[in-house]
Design a protein around this motif. Structure first.
Motif, PDB file in Angstrom:
ATOM      1  N   ASP A 131       2.169  -8.957   6.522  1.00 20.54           N
ATOM      2  CA  ASP A 131       2.641  -8.898   7.901  1.00 20.54           C
ATOM      3  C   ASP A 131       4.046  -8.314   7.945  1.00 20.54           C
ATOM      4  N   LYS A 167       0.968  -8.654  12.788  1.00 26.95           N
ATOM      5  CA  LYS A 167      -0.047  -9.024  11.805  1.00 26.95           C
ATOM      6  C   LYS A 167      -0.581  -7.777  11.102  1.00 26.95           C
ATOM      7  N   LYS A 168      -0.868  -7.930   9.827  1.00 31.16           N
ATOM      8  CA  LYS A 168      -1.344  -6.804   9.026  1.00 31.16           C
ATOM      9  C   LYS A 168      -2.648  -6.240   9.575  1.00 31.16           C
ATOM     10  N   ASP A 169      -3.539  -7.124   9.951  1.00 31.99           N
ATOM     11  CA  ASP A 169      -4.832  -6.690  10.481  1.00 31.99           C
ATOM     12  C   ASP A 169      -4.806  -6.756  12.004  1.00 31.99           C
ATOM     13  N   GLY A 170      -4.846  -5.600  12.636  1.00 28.65           N
ATOM     14  CA  GLY A 170      -4.841  -5.570  14.090  1.00 28.65           C
ATOM     15  C   GLY A 170      -3.449  -5.346  14.640  1.00 28.65           C
ATOM     16  N   ASP A 171      -3.357  -5.404  15.955  1.00 30.62           N
ATOM     17  CA  ASP A 171      -2.101  -5.126  16.630  1.00 30.62           C
ATOM     18  C   ASP A 171      -1.501  -6.374  17.256  1.00 30.62           C
ATOM     19  N   ASN A 214       0.811  -1.221   0.000  1.00 29.87           N
ATOM     20  CA  ASN A 214       0.000   0.000   0.000  1.00 29.87           C
ATOM     21  C   ASN A 214       0.844   1.272   0.000  1.00 29.87           C
TER      22      ASN A 214
END
Length: 677
Positions: free
Chosen positions: A355, A372-376, A174
């Motif tokens: 990640d 992790k990419k989604d979340g902490d 991104n």
């Protein structure tokens, strides 16, 4: 991989290749590797000045072409720390003297004059964004070079970077830029350029408000005197430059101290304590600080600013500006690995899932953490659960398979992108001389690893650390044997490890390692790592050939693969073969470990239903075995003198035929008889 040359692991598995200056590499001290769009591999090296005394042709840059030819280049400079290649095939080199570029057309350019003069310094890292921008890591921050080369944009710790020194850079799909720094990691947003810092260990944020404008500074803190629930705030008072006698009006105040002339002595800190200060903010004009974690000062909370931050703060105060301080406990966004607080993020990689992988360094080791990419969510990897060492040298992500490779002081580990499944189709490949990590999730979980063998007469040596004796592992040859009984090798517990050793004869191809929990109560998950090595067996030293057919042993004596009686028999044969007076090599399966002729003859004898043909079938098998033994002796077992048969007539028939000795072989231990009955 590099340090003493370079190595290549084939994608399909098999033996590694190694390259040194003898093969065409410009230097054996390889520090950077990059893959070109045409399939070439580029290598960057350091310390060439020292090498040229012995190797006049030393070059900082080398290229291995797809056809195997080598080229070397000296244009980049004396030492290359990092290489990045953009979508057009342009090569960017971070060197100890600045930034160099090699265009796809073969033209070199150095960015060290005019508007790029500030780049004429040691550059530690380089990365290229999808928009063509070039990102550079330096001792004084992060620099963005616009794609059209129209200007530079600098980011420092004052903007939110986790430390002034940039060690590594990786760019996400991104466009976000991830930076490994001296005190942690930073994320530069592609959307708005904002910076989020992820601090490690005792590093943190010191909020300074100057004339109503709040900004953050990064510090190393004496956290032993500031508990997680504490907070300090108030007006900052100028205390002076070291040595300083102290001022009577700083009681219960937070003071600013210039420690340039007495760094490491703690004279100023003790003076602040004597003056009644509640805390101290310390800075130095020197380019680097002493190791704060080794300090024994515990009088008051002390916060050591990064180099370059304190002088401007002092000037604001001396000009009469109001400066207030808001000191919070040091955040630990990056988790602890193996109970060691981390101070520096030296390596950054982004895997196929997006990640973030960070390689950490502390005074006594380090480790790897994954965000992790989604979340902490953070995941820790250390010598205790996935790696062979906490001393990390680099991290790389395979965007094709999703696997992450971690090089360490003691070797190379591969962290598989997915957990191995219970079938051939869902197995995870294990490369020899590397380490793969996985975990048993529950009592029904079964993990399968695929190991490729491309060299006959090799020896598998598989090791799985298992100090609590919670795992069972065994080797099978076919997919159908994974859940059933046709094991060809099982693990043995030696010390705190499960170890499986298996000799591969002529059966090359894919083998499957099965790992499962032992049938007892365990706490799940059970993390573990698998290390497999494959070495060539020295057949030339063997003097005894031990023949048996284990499937027949199991069938005729009604034994299961894990039957203690069968395991004991295997161990006795292995002990016999290992005896110095025997020097034996074991053939466990006549149909799979010998030749097609032997396999066909054994199958005919085994399936024979006509009693009148029993002798003929047995004699044909004996002849096929004789031919195969002589072939082995002529090809790779010149010292062979004895043949031992392990099993009765139901395993290998003892019916005999006339055998003529090879010419000149009688003195070597071969014997002849006129007729065998």
């Amino acid at each position: 991989m590099g340090s003493y040359g370079a190595g290549r692991l084939p994608a399909a598995g098999g033996a590694a290749e190694f390259f040194t200056t003898d093969n065409g590499l410009g230097s054996d001290d390889v520090k950077a590797i990059a893959f070109d769009i045409d399939g070439s591999v580029w290598f960057g090296a350091e310390f060439l000045t020292l090498e040229r005394s012995e190797f006049p042709q030393a070059a900082a840059v080398s290229r291995l072409a797809p056809n195997g030819s080598w080229s070397t280049f000296t244009d980049a400079g004396e030492g290359v720390h990092d290489i990045a290649i953009d979508q057009a095939g342009t090569k960017w080199f971070a060197t100890d003297s600045g930034l160099s570029r090699l265009s796809a057309a073969g033209e070199w350019r150095h960015f060290d004059t005019g508007p790029f003069a500030e780049l004429a310094q040691d550059i530690s890292a380089v990365a290229v964004g999808r928009d063509g921008s070039v990102w550079l890591g330096m001792n004084r921050g992060l620099v963005k070079l616009a794609a059209d080369l129209t200007g530079l944009q600098r980011y420092t710790s004052a903007d939110g970077l986790a430390g002034p020194i940039v060690n590594d850079i990786a760019i996400a799909d991104n466009g976000d830029v991830w930076v490994g720094g001296e005190f942690g990691a930073s994320q530069v947003s592609a959307a708005d350029g904002s910076i989020t810092g992820y601090f490690a260990g005792t590093s943190g944020r010191l909020w300074i408000t100057v004339d109503g404008q709040r900004r953050g500074l990064t510090y190393h803190g004496n956290v032993r005197t500031l508990d997680d629930g504490d907070r300090l705030s108030g007006e900052l008072a100028w205390f002076g430059a070291c040595p300083v006698a102290g001022r009577p009006d700083v009681k219960d105040r937070i003071v600013l101290i210039d420690e340039t002339s007495c760094v490491g002595t703690q004279l100023a800190e003790h003076a602040a304590v004597a003056a009644g200060a509640s805390a101290a903010v310390v800075f130095s004009d020197l380019p680097s600080y002493h190791n704060v974690w080794e300090t024994s000062f515990r009088g008051i909370p002390v916060f050591y600013l990064e180099p370059g931050q304190g002088a401007a703060l002092r000037d604001h105060m001396l000009s009469g500006a109001m400066v207030s301080v808001d000191i919070a406990p040091p955040p630990r966004d990056i988790p602890v690995v193996d109970a060691l607080q981390s101070f520096s993020v030296d390596h950054v990689a982004i895997d196929a899932m997006g990640d973030i992988w960070l390689g950490l360094t502390v005074p006594r080791g380090g480790g790897v953490v994954r965000r992790k990419k989604d979340g902490d969510e953070w995941v820790n990897y250390g010598a205790g659960n996935a790696l062979m060492s906490d001393e990390i040298s680099d991290i790389a992500s395979d965007r094709t398979t999703g696997d992450v490779w971690v090089s360490q002081f003691y070797g190379l580990s591969r962290l598989a992108a997915r957990e191995p499944g219970a079938t051939c189709e869902t197995s995870v490949r294990v490369d020899t001389d590397t380490t793969s990590a996985a975990a048993i999730e529950n009592a029904a979980d079964v993990d399968v690893f695929a190991l490729n063998v491309d060299r006959p007469f090799s020896r598998f040596d598989i090791t799985v650390p298992d100090p609590e004796d919670r795992l069972d592992l065994y080797l099978v040859r076919s997919c159908g044997a994974i859940g059933g009984g046709r094991r060809i090798g099982g693990g043995r517990r030696i010390g705190g490890e499960q170890r499986l050793v298996f000799d591969v004869t002529s059966r090359t191809g894919t083998y499957y390692l099965v790992v499962r929990p032992r049938p007892s109560s365990h706490a799940y998950p059970i993390p573990y790592r698998v290390r497999a090595s494959l070495t060539q067996i020295d057949l030339a030293s063997k003097r005894t050939l031990i023949l048996t057919h284990e499937p027949a042993i199991r069938h005729h004596f009604a034994l299961q693969p894990d039957d203690p009686e069968l395991v004991a028999w295997q161990e006795r044969l292995q002990a016999l073969a290992a005896d110095d007076g025997v020097g034996g090599y074991i053939v466990w399966d006549l149909k799979k470990d010998t030749s097609d002729d032997v396999a066909a003859a054994y199958r005919e004898w085994e399936l024979n239903a006509d009693p009148s043909q029993t002798f003929h079938k047995a004699n044909r098998l004996a002849l096929a075995l004789r031919d195969w033994i002589w072939q082995r002796r002529a090809a790779d077992m010149p010292r062979l003198q004895y043949v031992v048969v392990a099993g009765d007539d139901r395993v290998i028939p003892h019916l005999r035929v006339r055998i003529d000795a090879p010419p000149g072989s009688v003195d070597d231990g071969w014997m002849t008889e006129d007729e065998y009955l």
